[in-house]
Design an enzyme around this catalytic site. Structure first.
Site, PDB file in Angstrom:
ATOM      1  CG  ASP A 182      -5.341  -9.791   3.153  1.00  0.00           C
ATOM      2  OD1 ASP A 182      -5.146 -10.457   2.471  1.00  0.00           O
ATOM      3  OD2 ASP A 182      -4.665  -8.288   3.878  1.00  0.00           O
TER       4      ASP A 182
ATOM      5  CG  HIS B  42      -1.754  -0.955   1.487  1.00  0.00           C
ATOM      6  ND1 HIS B  42      -3.049  -1.193  -0.307  1.00  0.00           N
ATOM      7  CD2 HIS B  42      -2.445  -1.936   2.402  1.00  0.00           C
ATOM      8  CE1 HIS B  42      -3.474  -2.537   0.331  1.00  0.00           C
ATOM      9  NE2 HIS B  42      -3.274  -2.496   1.639  1.00  0.00           N
TER      10      HIS B  42
ATOM     11  CG  HIS C 142      -6.537  -5.079   1.807  1.00  0.00           C
ATOM     12  ND1 HIS C 142      -6.185  -6.034   2.592  1.00  0.00           N
ATOM     13  CD2 HIS C 142      -7.455  -4.419   2.360  1.00  0.00           C
ATOM     14  CE1 HIS C 142      -7.127  -5.933   3.932  1.00  0.00           C
ATOM     15  NE2 HIS C 142      -8.269  -5.040   3.957  1.00  0.00           N
TER      16      HIS C 142
ATOM     17  CG  ASP D 165      -3.665  -8.677   0.893  1.00  0.00           C
ATOM     18  OD1 ASP D 165      -2.224  -8.656   1.725  1.00  0.00           O
ATOM     19  OD2 ASP D 165      -4.287  -7.573   1.651  1.00  0.00           O
TER      20      ASP D 165
END
Length: 344
Positions: free
Chosen positions: A248, A124, A163, A161
């Site tokens: 996740d 990120h 995200h 991931d």
């Protein structure tokens, strides 16, 4: 099959207290590897400290200085999600350096594949901002560094991931030499990763987002790999594959609403490994991103190593999702992506 892992206790000194991204994550992974005896079959790769000019391949000098200054002042919150302790800057330097070492070890032929078990995570972090638990973008730094050192013309980054890796995509949005493919829950943090984010200029078409609706699991992920990830990778013909490995999307992870199992992660990793063997002489390096259910994270990382070692009998101690989610069909989504990217 020689498989390496990057680790150093410095990563535990990124002290985030009761934050969901904490040192227990790596401790759970290491305990699982030791208890299973798998660590004895792996090659330990010691990380090194990334230099400022290496960080600056992706980040502004101002951002680097700001992260260092916050650590020097005792730590603190950089935003509502991202916290630092006094040792976080040093840990982040070794996280970026660990991702570099994983890629270098593969390129040098010291190992067939490698996994950087690092924290803080990175995908990120943007050019000028720390966010989403990430200080520096480990995978992006490793990609740019490796391209320059080994004069690579094509690097593929696969991000599974839950995200979207907004920082990684942004770092290479105008660069046709880096192909970025992300599977992620959407709409979800950080809000990016729609199907029309495909790159700019000469890089148009080299960024692929697969924004899954909540509740998707093994079947949906494998369908996306078969119909989009594999053909796009074959079209690009990378010389190195890097993976932002976040776990996740597991059904037991409370940070998201996805339904992947450990077996599902293993199948994805097996597909990626086969792509590396087919397209770039097996050159494959992973860097740890998310994953906050400790049991699922430890089991999925172990399964990843098992696949990289060529094992066919993969343990899944948590089994399939017990939740009865019925996600919408992803057939229209995959059809749209294939039309945008001109896949047959």
């Amino acid at each position: 099959m020689k498989v390496g892992y990057v680790y150093d206790p410095i990563y535990l000194r990124h002290d985030t207290g009761h934050h969901v991204e904490n040192a227990k994550r790596l401790e759970a992974i290491l305990t699982r590897l030791e208890e299973s005896g798998l660590n004895k079959r792996l090659t330990l790769i010691k990380p090194r400290r990334a230099e400022t000019d290496e960080l600056a391949l992706i980040h502004t000098k101002q951002h680097i200085s700001q992260v260092e200054a916050v650590a020097r002042m005792g730590g603190g919150w950089l935003d509502s999600d991202t916290v630092m302790s006094p040792d976080s800057y040093e840990a982040a330097l070794y996280a970026a350096g660990g991702a570099i070492k994983a890629a270098e070890s593969v390129m040098e032929g010291e190992v067939n594949s490698a996994f950087a078990l690092v924290r803080p995570p990175g995908h990120h972090a943007t050019q000028s901002r720390a966010m989403g638990f990430c200080l520096f973008n480990n995978i992006a730094i490793a990609a740019r560094y490796t391209m320059l050192k080994y004069q690579l013309e094509r690097v593929l980054i696969i991000d599974f991931d839950v995200h979207h890796g907004n920082g990684t995509q942004a770092a290479f949005y105008n660069d046709p030499a880096v192909f970025y493919i992300s599977t992620h829950e959407h709409p979800f943090y950080p809000g990016t990763g729609t199907v029309d984010e495909t790159g700019e200029g000469e890089a148009k078409g080299t960024k692929v987002s697969i924004p899954f609706p909540a509740g998707c699991g093994d079947a949906e992920y494998m369908l996306a790999y078969e119909q989009v990830v594999v053909p796009m990778a074959r079209r690009f013909k990378p010389q190195l594959i890097l993976v932002s490995a976040g776990y996740d999307a597991h059904w037991s992870d409370q940070i998201a609403i996805m339904q992947l199992s450990v077996s599902g992660f293993a199948r994805m990793v097996k597909t990626i490994r086969k792509l590396a063997e087919e397209l770039c002489a097996g050159r494959l390096a992973f860097s740890l991103e998310g994953g906050y259910s400790l049991d699922a994270l430890a089991a999925a990382v172990k399964a990843t190593f098992d696949v990289l070692l060529g094992e066919t009998n993969i343990e899944d101690p948590l089994g399939p999702s017990p939740h009865k989610f019925s996600p919408p069909s992803i057939a229209p989504l995959l059809k749209q992506i294939k039309e945008i990217h001109k896949l047959g």
